[in-house]
Design an enzyme around this catalytic site. Structure first.
Site, PDB file in Angstrom:
ATOM      1  N   LYS A 188       0.982  -1.157   0.054  1.00 51.17           N
ATOM      2  CA  LYS A 188      -0.006   0.101  -0.128  1.00 51.17           C
ATOM      3  C   LYS A 188       0.869   1.180   0.096  1.00 51.17           C
ATOM      4  O   LYS A 188       2.444   1.244   0.156  1.00 51.17           O
ATOM      5  CB  LYS A 188      -0.865  -0.046   1.253  1.00 51.17           C
ATOM      6  CG  LYS A 188      -1.868  -1.022   1.315  1.00 51.17           C
ATOM      7  CD  LYS A 188      -2.897  -1.192   0.126  1.00 51.17           C
ATOM      8  CE  LYS A 188      -3.969  -1.990   0.285  1.00 51.17           C
ATOM      9  NZ  LYS A 188      -3.721  -3.440   0.349  1.00 51.17           N
ATOM     10  N   ILE A 189       0.293   2.356  -0.120  1.00 47.61           N
ATOM     11  CA  ILE A 189       0.869   3.648  -0.460  1.00 47.61           C
ATOM     12  C   ILE A 189       1.692   4.112   0.954  1.00 47.61           C
ATOM     13  O   ILE A 189       2.872   4.403   0.953  1.00 47.61           O
ATOM     14  CB  ILE A 189      -0.091   4.689  -0.407  1.00 47.61           C
ATOM     15  CG1 ILE A 189      -0.770   4.505  -1.828  1.00 47.61           C
ATOM     16  CG2 ILE A 189       0.524   6.101  -0.447  1.00 47.61           C
ATOM     17  CD1 ILE A 189      -1.984   5.426  -1.958  1.00 47.61           C
TER      18      ILE A 189
END
Length: 381
Positions: A188-189
């Site tokens: 994920k980011i």
């Protein structure tokens, strides 16, 4: 192999985790509160509860809204399994709303049609979980208007979308929902290795989430059922779970949060470059709504379905770690045994048939991106 996703860990991140290892707190300590407050302030929500992962976050979000046996929860089929499984954990039933063919998000028009039919049948959902696929927000204003009309609650599954924008605010501000869930898995980011968070504007939901995260146990004087017997005293006032995150993970998340805007800006720049480089090729790049700006967790292209397997295999053979997001949830064997059949959500099935996610992450270089594009061009040829 160029992976489709990869975490970015800095020396600052490592130092933050080491500082916790050298402190008196490695499980439940001040880093968790600081991480919760930091992300809540970033998003513009007053309350946040950090947990072990986003699946746990979705579960307690459903429980906080009192989802249980006999209730119905609707979500998008174009998502990871957890967006639907969380309702089943509560004993509720699940159904699916088809996606928009441009954004691949839950379609408000399809939701409205399904709600009209459900109202006539007397079987409206208690909760709807729109999923911000690939980092782009659903049309939350439209969904919120339907929630007000039909009386359901809303949980935003923003696992892909930390740092994204919708209208005049950040995803996570809960302006159009009861709760928002984020994921901090390594692809994920922003990452905490494993981890998740639930945000809300509602104090009662915040209190419920805190109890559900930790065995339903409290030392809060206002919640105790019996006289406080001393500093050691606690009570279980609800049935909760051990869904706690650690200070080690929270310290990593808090450090990463200081670079979140940098992470998102780089992903947006890479996505724009993909848009330009892939434009001449026989494929569809991801569409973007004018109401927001994606954080670009994923960059999904769409090729002719009859060629998808060959293109995918050719990319892997050329060192490009392409992936596919997602098989419609109701096409999984477990859900088929619950009675779901193919054909339920034609747009989701059509999208899946030609979907390929290309590598996209903060440290992806332009040279590597050129290699990916060249591999796509070769595979299509």
């Amino acid at each position: 192999m160029i992976p489709y996703g990869r975490q970015s860990i800095s020396e600052q991140d490592i130092a933050a985790v080491v500082a916790v290892l050298r402190s008196d707190w490695i499980t439940q300590g001040p880093a968790i509160t600081a991480f919760e407050q930091g992300l809540a302030a970033y998003c513009g929500a007053p309350h946040a509860v950090a947990v072990a992962n986003a699946t746990a976050a979705l579960h307690i979000a459903c429980l906080a809204l009192q989802v249980g046996p006999g209730d119905l929860v609707w979500t998008s089929p174009n998502t990871f399994l957890a967006s639907a499984n969380c309702a089943l954990y509560c004993g509720a039933q699940v159904d699916f709303v088809d996606i928009d063919p441009v954004t691949y998000n839950l379609c408000p028009q399809a939701l409205e049609r399904k709600l009209e039919q459900a109202a006539q049948a007397g079987r409206l959902p208690k909760v709807v979980i729109p999923v911000h696929f690939a980092g782009q927000s659903c049309d939350m204003a439209a969904i919120a208007a339907l929630a007000q009309r039909y009386g359901f609650r809303v949980i935003e599954d923003a696992s892909h979308a930390v740092g994204a924008d919708y209208r005049d605010g950040k995803v996570g501000n809960c302006a159009y929902s009861d709760l928002t869930v984020f994921s901090f898995h390594p692809v994920k980011i922003l990452t905490t290795a494993e981890g998740g968070m639930v945000l809300t504007r509602q104090p009662a939901l915040h209190q419920a989430l805190q109890l559900l995260r930790s065995h339903g146990m409290t030392r809060d004087q206002a919640l105790l059922q019996h006289p406080d017997e001393g500093a050691w005293y606690y009570e279980q006032v609800a049935l909760g779970y051990n869904y706690r995150i650690t200070d080690l993970q929270a310290a990593l998340g808090l450090s990463q949060l200081s670079r979140l805007d940098e992470f998102v800006a780089r992903r947006r720049a890479l996505a724009a470059r993909y848009d330009t480089l892939l434009a001449p090729l026989a494929l569809r790049t991801p569409g973007q709504a004018a109401s927001g700006r994606s954080a670009y967790h994923l960059y999904p292209i769409h090729v002719a379905p009859e060629r998808r397997r060959a293109v995918f295999d050719a990319l892997r053979a050329q060192g490009v770690g392409a992936n596919v997001h997602y098989i419609p949830v109701y096409q999984q064997p477990y859900y088929q045994r619950l009675g779901f059949q193919s054909g339920l959500c034609p747009q989701a099935e059509s999208y899946y048939a030609g979907a390929i996610s290309l590598p996209l992450y903060y440290a992806l270089s332009e040279a590597e991106q050129d290699q990916v594009v060249a591999a796509v061009r070769s595979a299509l040829a």
